[in-house]
Motif scaffolding. Sequence first.
Motif, short mmCIF file in Angstrom:
data_model
loop_
_atom_site.label_atom_id
_atom_site.label_comp_id
_atom_site.label_asym_id
_atom_site.label_seq_id
_atom_site.Cartn_x
_atom_site.Cartn_y
_atom_site.Cartn_z
N ALA A 165 -4.22 -3.08 -10.01
CA ALA A 165 -4.35 -1.86 -9.57
C ALA A 165 -3.16 -1.09 -9.39
N ALA A 166 -1.97 -1.75 -9.24
CA ALA A 166 -0.90 -0.95 -9.42
C ALA A 166 -0.40 -0.76 -10.92
N THR A 197 0.75 -1.33 0.01
CA THR A 197 0.03 0.02 0.20
C THR A 197 0.93 1.15 -0.05
N LEU A 207 -4.58 -6.82 -7.22
CA LEU A 207 -3.38 -5.97 -6.69
C LEU A 207 -2.55 -5.39 -7.55
N ASN A 208 -2.07 -6.52 -8.54
CA ASN A 208 -1.20 -6.21 -9.72
C ASN A 208 -1.79 -5.27 -10.76
N THR A 259 -3.74 0.21 -4.42
CA THR A 259 -4.22 -1.01 -3.84
C THR A 259 -5.07 -1.06 -2.83
N VAL A 297 -8.42 -2.40 -3.28
CA VAL A 297 -8.61 -3.92 -3.42
C VAL A 297 -8.46 -4.39 -2.16
N TYR A 350 2.16 1.24 -3.67
CA TYR A 350 1.09 1.33 -4.75
C TYR A 350 -0.06 1.75 -3.91
#
Length: 75
Positions: free
Chosen positions: A67-68, A17, A64-65, A23, A26, A20
């Motif tokens: 969103a990043a 967090t 997560l990836n 994230t 998420v 990124y």
Amino acid sequence: MEKEVLITKKMSTGEVTKKYPATKEVFAKYFGKGCFDCPSFGTEDINLACMMHNTDVDKFVQELNEAAYKEINKT
């Protein structure tokens, strides 16, 4: 060409967090907004967090990836 993996299940929740911020959406989606107030948030790894919340870790890490990537590719 396959995207580089930015986030793995062995990374800590705080590490992800911080690096990124996007994230956080998420985390809130799966664990609720109260997860950021939890004493262990920030120190536990993603795998443990998913086990504690009965969440599919592979699906979670994939989101997560995503969103990043959206965050770093904003223009």
